[in-house]
Design a protein around this motif. Structure first.
Motif, PDB file in Angstrom:
ATOM      1  N   ALA A 152       0.831  -1.214   0.000  1.00 12.36           N
ATOM      2  CA  ALA A 152       0.000   0.000   0.000  1.00 12.36           C
ATOM      3  C   ALA A 152       0.857   1.252   0.000  1.00 12.36           C
ATOM      4  N   ARG A 153       1.975   1.204   0.730  1.00 13.24           N
ATOM      5  CA  ARG A 153       2.865   2.366   0.762  1.00 13.24           C
ATOM      6  C   ARG A 153       3.476   2.629  -0.609  1.00 13.24           C
ATOM      7  N   LEU A 154       3.881   1.559  -1.301  1.00 15.39           N
ATOM      8  CA  LEU A 154       4.443   1.725  -2.641  1.00 15.39           C
ATOM      9  C   LEU A 154       3.409   2.279  -3.614  1.00 15.39           C
ATOM     10  N   VAL A 155       2.166   1.785  -3.509  1.00 20.54           N
ATOM     11  CA  VAL A 155       1.100   2.291  -4.381  1.00 20.54           C
ATOM     12  C   VAL A 155       0.843   3.766  -4.108  1.00 20.54           C
ATOM     13  N   ALA A 156       0.811   4.145  -2.826  1.00 22.99           N
ATOM     14  CA  ALA A 156       0.594   5.547  -2.472  1.00 22.99           C
ATOM     15  C   ALA A 156       1.724   6.425  -2.999  1.00 22.99           C
ATOM     16  N   GLN A 157       2.947   5.930  -2.925  1.00 23.33           N
ATOM     17  CA  GLN A 157       4.081   6.705  -3.430  1.00 23.33           C
ATOM     18  C   GLN A 157       3.991   6.874  -4.940  1.00 23.33           C
ATOM     19  N   ARG A 158       3.620   5.800  -5.638  1.00 23.59           N
ATOM     20  CA  ARG A 158       3.478   5.909  -7.092  1.00 23.59           C
ATOM     21  C   ARG A 158       2.336   6.858  -7.452  1.00 23.59           C
ATOM     22  N   ARG A 159       1.229   6.781  -6.706  1.00 19.50           N
ATOM     23  CA  ARG A 159       0.101   7.670  -6.985  1.00 19.50           C
ATOM     24  C   ARG A 159       0.493   9.128  -6.738  1.00 19.50           C
ATOM     25  N   GLN A 160       1.224   9.381  -5.653  1.00 22.01           N
ATOM     26  CA  GLN A 160       1.668  10.738  -5.367  1.00 22.01           C
ATOM     27  C   GLN A 160       2.616  11.250  -6.436  1.00 22.01           C
ATOM     28  N   ALA A 161       3.508  10.362  -6.878  1.00 21.49           N
ATOM     29  CA  ALA A 161       4.432  10.760  -7.943  1.00 21.49           C
ATOM     30  C   ALA A 161       3.675  11.096  -9.226  1.00 21.49           C
ATOM     31  N   ALA A 162       2.626  10.302  -9.525  1.00 19.68           N
ATOM     32  CA  ALA A 162       1.832  10.571 -10.727  1.00 19.68           C
ATOM     33  C   ALA A 162       1.099  11.907 -10.608  1.00 19.68           C
ATOM     34  N   LEU A 163       0.546  12.198  -9.408  1.00 22.27           N
ATOM     35  CA  LEU A 163      -0.149  13.467  -9.205  1.00 22.27           C
ATOM     36  C   LEU A 163       0.811  14.644  -9.332  1.00 22.27           C
ATOM     37  N   GLU A 164       1.999  14.483  -8.777  1.00 23.85           N
ATOM     38  CA  GLU A 164       2.983  15.559  -8.882  1.00 23.85           C
ATOM     39  C   GLU A 164       3.403  15.779 -10.328  1.00 23.85           C
ATOM     40  N   GLU A 165       3.538  14.689 -11.081  1.00 19.95           N
ATOM     41  CA  GLU A 165       3.908  14.826 -12.489  1.00 19.95           C
ATOM     42  C   GLU A 165       2.788  15.481 -13.287  1.00 19.95           C
TER      43      GLU A 165
END
Length: 367
Positions: A152-165
């Protein structure tokens, strides 16, 4: 998807391994309990329990709660009928369920697992075995829950990275097109106003509109190359704008009807990322002034010194963008850009009239 935003899927090959493993692990029954298996019906019961357990494991990914409950009950049945048989498969399934489902759903199953695994041992007064099984249940559940938390932490990090991009792309696209499109709109309106009474001036405004449109296309091509995944652009879109291009920017805005006084003070080595950030902030501030203070004038101050680039853009007749009416995205983008460079930005009405944007960006900031 669970309440933590993470979806775990059990691959078919792992289900096959679980089924095959359960058969292999349960096969010693026919060796450990030969006397009991000789009793009429005992062998049939053992085979049926093995079949039910295998079927439940096969559906573990589709119906995890029901499949886990069935496996735990089968494990309890094995221990009642065959005391020498340990609940090894139950621990694997409990760990898998804690990984498949959120902690809120997995906790009740942990209680069922403790009852199903430890209950038969307690009934047979095997205190040591009951204690070992309890510890194994807690350990298996913890392993599964930790694995899910990591996922879940990895998914949240990827989602945050996508939002920032996405935010970065939106900010860059806004900065690239907002100014030139605003100039085109102003020039087109000016051409329409004087089309009948001064055709020559109208043609001049239309030429400026054409130039702005070509500039917008060139900047858009450059921007699209910067976000392409393969990054194999041919590099003909031109370099990114720097502090030296501010004079040209001021001339463009002045030609669109907003006279700009540009003052640059100080000197020093300014990283290219900071130069681009300063240029975009000035560009957006002048674009807002062009929209909200037409017929007025603007001043731009860029001061380099003391490890900081100070940017101050003021118009003398505007009220600034109105976030409540769909505007203000430019202000948000400017603040984000300044923050990404380690700086600050303030914007608001000036006490002597007009609207002012002021940013301070460290030369050695996050570039």
């Amino acid at each position: 998807m669970g309440g933590d935003g993470y979806t775990a899927r059990l691959a078919p090959r792992w289900r096959r391994l679980l089924v095959a493993g359960s058969v292999v692990v349960s096969a010693p029954l026919f060796v450990l309990e030969p006397a009991l298996l000789g009793v009429a019906g005992a062998r049939i019961v053992a085979v049926l329990l093995l079949a039910v357990q295998a079927a439940a494991l096969w559906s573990l990914d589709v119906r995890p709660r029901a499949a886990t409950a069935v496996v735990l009950l089968v494990s309890a049945g094995f221990q009642v009928l065959f005391p020498a048989f340990g609940p090894g498969v139950a621990f694997v399934v409990l760990c898998t369920y804690a990984w498949l489902r959120p902690a809120g759903e997995a906790l009740p199953v942990l209680g069922l697992a403790v009852a199903a695994v430890c209950g038969p041992a307690l009934g047979q007064q095997r205190w040591l075995a009951a204690g070992l099984w309890l510890g194994a249940c807690l350990l298996a559940w913890s392993w599964g829950a930790q694995a899910r938390a990591r996922g879940a932490r990895l998914v949240a990090q990827r989602r945050q990275a996508a939002l920032e991009e996405r935010a970065r792309i939106a900010r860059e696209l806004h900065d690239v097109l907002s100014h030139t499109v605003s100039v085109m709109v102003v020039q087109a309106a000016a051409a329409d106003d004087v089309f009948d009474i001064n055709p020559a001036k109208a043609r001049e405004a239309l030429r400026r509109t054409e130039e702005a449109g070509r500039q917008a296309l060139a900047e858009l091509r450059w921007f699209l190359r910067t976000v392409r995944e393969d990054g194999d652009g041919d590099g003909d879109g031109g370099p990114q704008p720097m502090l030296a291009d501010l004079e040209r920017l001021g001339q463009s805005v002045s030609a669109a009807g907003l006279p700009v006084d540009l003052v640059r003070e100080g000197d020093g080595d300014v990283p290219s990322a900071v130069q681009l950030g300063v240029y975009r902030i000035v560009q957006e501030a002048l674009t807002n002034a062009l929209r909200h203070a037409p017929g007025s004038r603007a001043s731009v101050l860029v001061r380099v010194g003391g490890g900081t680039v100070l940017v101050r853009v003021r118009d003398f007749g505007g009220v600034g963008p109105s976030p409540g009416k769909g505007g203000g995205q430019g202000l948000v983008g400017m603040r984000e850009r300044a923050a990404l460079l380690g700086g600050t930005l303030a914007a608001g009405p000036h006490p002597d009239g007009g609207f002012q944007v002021e940013a301070a960006i460290p030369v050695g900031g996050r570039v």
